[in-house]
Design a protein around this motif. Structure first.
Motif, short mmCIF file in Angstrom:
data_model
loop_
_atom_site.label_atom_id
_atom_site.label_comp_id
_atom_site.label_asym_id
_atom_site.label_seq_id
_atom_site.Cartn_x
_atom_site.Cartn_y
_atom_site.Cartn_z
N VAL A 168 21.68 -38.12 -28.19
CA VAL A 168 20.40 -37.01 -28.39
C VAL A 168 20.03 -36.37 -27.50
CG1 VAL A 168 19.51 -39.15 -30.09
CG2 VAL A 168 18.67 -39.05 -27.70
N ASP A 169 20.65 -36.78 -26.40
CA ASP A 169 20.12 -35.70 -25.20
C ASP A 169 20.50 -34.26 -25.29
OD1 ASP A 169 19.37 -35.47 -21.89
OD2 ASP A 169 21.28 -34.59 -22.33
N PRO A 170 21.67 -34.12 -25.88
CA PRO A 170 22.27 -32.51 -26.15
C PRO A 170 21.11 -31.84 -27.04
CG PRO A 170 24.20 -34.08 -26.16
CD PRO A 170 22.95 -34.85 -26.22
N ILE A 171 20.65 -32.66 -28.11
CA ILE A 171 19.86 -32.26 -28.92
C ILE A 171 18.51 -31.84 -28.51
CG2 ILE A 171 18.49 -32.42 -31.35
CD1 ILE A 171 20.87 -34.19 -32.23
N LEU A 172 17.87 -32.61 -27.59
CA LEU A 172 16.75 -32.34 -27.04
C LEU A 172 16.72 -31.35 -26.09
CD1 LEU A 172 15.60 -36.23 -26.39
CD2 LEU A 172 14.98 -34.73 -28.30
N THR A 173 17.70 -31.18 -25.23
CA THR A 173 17.87 -30.27 -24.02
C THR A 173 18.62 -29.05 -24.75
OG1 THR A 173 20.27 -31.04 -23.48
CG2 THR A 173 18.11 -32.03 -22.42
N GLU A 174 19.68 -29.08 -25.21
CA GLU A 174 20.41 -27.70 -25.56
C GLU A 174 19.84 -26.99 -26.79
OE1 GLU A 174 24.45 -28.50 -25.78
OE2 GLU A 174 24.12 -29.80 -23.69
N LEU A 176 16.63 -28.05 -28.61
CA LEU A 176 15.01 -28.09 -28.45
C LEU A 176 14.35 -27.50 -27.39
CD1 LEU A 176 14.38 -31.20 -30.57
CD2 LEU A 176 14.58 -28.81 -31.44
N GLN A 177 15.35 -27.15 -26.26
CA GLN A 177 14.93 -26.90 -24.98
C GLN A 177 14.01 -27.64 -24.22
OE1 GLN A 177 16.27 -23.47 -23.70
NE2 GLN A 177 17.69 -24.46 -25.13
N PHE A 178 13.99 -29.01 -24.40
CA PHE A 178 13.30 -30.02 -23.53
C PHE A 178 13.92 -30.06 -22.35
CE2 PHE A 178 11.78 -33.00 -27.32
CZ PHE A 178 11.27 -31.82 -27.87
N ARG A 179 13.19 -30.38 -21.32
CA ARG A 179 13.58 -30.34 -20.02
C ARG A 179 13.49 -31.75 -19.31
NH1 ARG A 179 9.67 -26.33 -20.20
NH2 ARG A 179 8.27 -27.51 -19.10
N PRO A 180 14.50 -32.44 -18.96
CA PRO A 180 14.52 -33.57 -18.36
C PRO A 180 13.95 -33.65 -17.01
CG PRO A 180 16.71 -32.85 -18.35
CD PRO A 180 16.07 -32.05 -19.31
N THR A 181 12.97 -34.50 -16.77
CA THR A 181 12.13 -34.55 -15.51
C THR A 181 12.34 -35.57 -14.70
OG1 THR A 181 10.14 -35.28 -16.32
CG2 THR A 181 10.46 -32.85 -16.60
N ARG A 182 12.30 -36.83 -15.23
CA ARG A 182 12.84 -37.94 -14.38
C ARG A 182 12.65 -39.11 -15.16
NH1 ARG A 182 7.63 -36.31 -15.52
NH2 ARG A 182 5.76 -37.74 -15.40
N GLN A 237 8.57 -20.07 -35.93
CA GLN A 237 9.09 -21.51 -36.91
C GLN A 237 10.45 -20.75 -37.47
OE1 GLN A 237 7.25 -22.67 -40.56
NE2 GLN A 237 6.90 -24.33 -39.75
N ARG A 238 10.52 -19.67 -37.73
CA ARG A 238 11.92 -19.07 -38.39
C ARG A 238 13.00 -19.04 -37.34
NH1 ARG A 238 8.46 -16.14 -41.40
NH2 ARG A 238 8.01 -14.79 -40.05
N TYR A 239 12.40 -18.84 -35.94
CA TYR A 239 13.32 -18.85 -34.85
C TYR A 239 14.06 -20.23 -34.57
CZ TYR A 239 14.88 -19.48 -30.05
OH TYR A 239 15.80 -19.81 -28.89
N TRP A 240 13.01 -21.50 -34.89
CA TRP A 240 13.70 -22.77 -34.69
C TRP A 240 14.30 -23.25 -35.82
CZ3 TRP A 240 14.11 -24.80 -30.04
CH2 TRP A 240 13.17 -24.44 -29.19
N HIS A 241 14.07 -22.55 -36.89
CA HIS A 241 14.82 -23.06 -38.14
C HIS A 241 16.34 -22.41 -38.04
CE1 HIS A 241 16.34 -22.89 -42.37
NE2 HIS A 241 15.53 -23.82 -42.69
#
Length: 320
Positions: A168-174, A176-182, A237-241
């Motif tokens: 799931v990390d690639p979905i979250l980071t690449e 959805l642009q989430f940033r892993p912090t710690r 929202q359209r961008y994320w879709h």
């Protein structure tokens, strides 16, 4: 472009009267919308939030009276974290929960924050997090007898359990642009990977625990159905879709929920994400001073009001 935090969390209740009592009287949230599940109008859909139903404060429940208890496990959303302002607020909540007979784990530490873990009457896992006095964007509800200084201030984070983080990390980071912090050790002993979005901080964190040996969860009463993340408007929202569809995630078309617009997709078999617009909000069809007092139906369901109301049982809230 980044997502701007948690919009709402939707969970399941099999005892909707007790649910209303706990989230309004005990936790001091406002019932800002009493509606129906738009995909199953035989069931209530209740929304608890701050005074005005600000995005990022809204815990919602599907009324599934026939549901068995949630079977805990991995590949699921396992905990919802709310924020409060300061150690004194946590002390207040310890006393309040104890006065209501709610079991808790006392004040513990997680990722440099004081936290208080407990469950609702159906086993919904909740935690209060000292937000260190971080700015709050909403409006505190002062109509439930909880001092404003100690009231819940919207979400801090949600926790996911996954069998394998690398899936799931690639979905979250690449994507959805989430940033892993710690990483940090949760009070249960599990190691949690902490991700943030947008400006980071309260309301903009997702905690992920890897549990390869846990059984797969089965959603029931006391479990979380999905978590929604915030965007400002339809253009975002359209961008994320387009972005989620482009990488092969099976994303729904934009669905007009009237109070916001939504798209849905799964990041795994068991974890459902939604991306929802901030507006138009819960005052779109009710006076802000009277939110949640009557059954509200979006315009496309209004012609069915008589039939819908006939199929709903009155909500009986137990007396304290």
């Amino acid at each position: 472009m980044e997502l701007n935090g948690i919009h709402h969390v939707t969970a399941v209740s099999g005892q909707i009267g007790r649910n209303v009592d706990f989230y309004t009287r005990v936790l001091g949230l406002r019932l800002v919308k009493k509606s129906v599940n738009q995909d199953d109008v035989s069931a209530y859909h209740l929304f608890y939030a701050d005074k005005v139903g600000s995005p990022g404060t809204d815990m919602t429940f599907f009324d599934w009276p026939g549901a068995g208890p949630d079977r805990r496990g991995t590949d699921s959303i396992v905990t919802t974290a709310f924020r409060v302002d300061g150690r004194a607020a946590l002390d207040y909540w310890i006393a309040r929960l104890e006065s209501e007979g709610v079991t808790h784990h006392g004040i513990e530490s997680f990722a440099g924050r004081d936290v208080l873990r407990f469950e609702d009457p159906e086993g919904q896992r909740l935690v209060l997090v000292d937000d260190g006095g971080a700015p709050y964007e909403g409006e505190i509800w002062d109509g439930a007898g909880v001092p404003v200084a100690h009231a819940l201030r919207g979400f801090y984070a949600v926790m996911l359990s996954v069998p394998r983080l690398d899936r799931v990390d690639p979905i979250l980071t690449e994507v959805l642009q989430f940033r892993p912090t710690r990483r940090a050790d949760y009070p249960t002993g599990a190691q949690v990977a902490i991700y943030e979005m947008g400006a980071g901080g309260p309301g903009r964190e997702v905690w992920v625990v890897e549990e390869p040996d846990a059984p797969v969860a089965w959603l029931g009463a006391g479990g979380v159905h999905h978590v929604a993340f915030r965007v400002a408007d339809g253009d975002e929202q359209r961008y994320w879709h387009e972005r989620t569809a482009r990488v092969g995630l099976r994303v729904s078309p934009v669905i007009d929920r009237f109070y916001f617009q939504s798209i849905y997709f799964r990041i795994s078999n068991g974890i459902l994400f939604e991306i929802a617009t901030d507006g138009p909000g819960f005052a779109a069809d009710e006076d802000p001073d009277a939110l949640g007092e009557t059954l509200a139906l979006p315009p496309f369901l209004e012609p069915q009001r008589e039939q819908i109301e006939a199929g709903l049982k009155p909500i009986v809230v137990p007396q304290p």
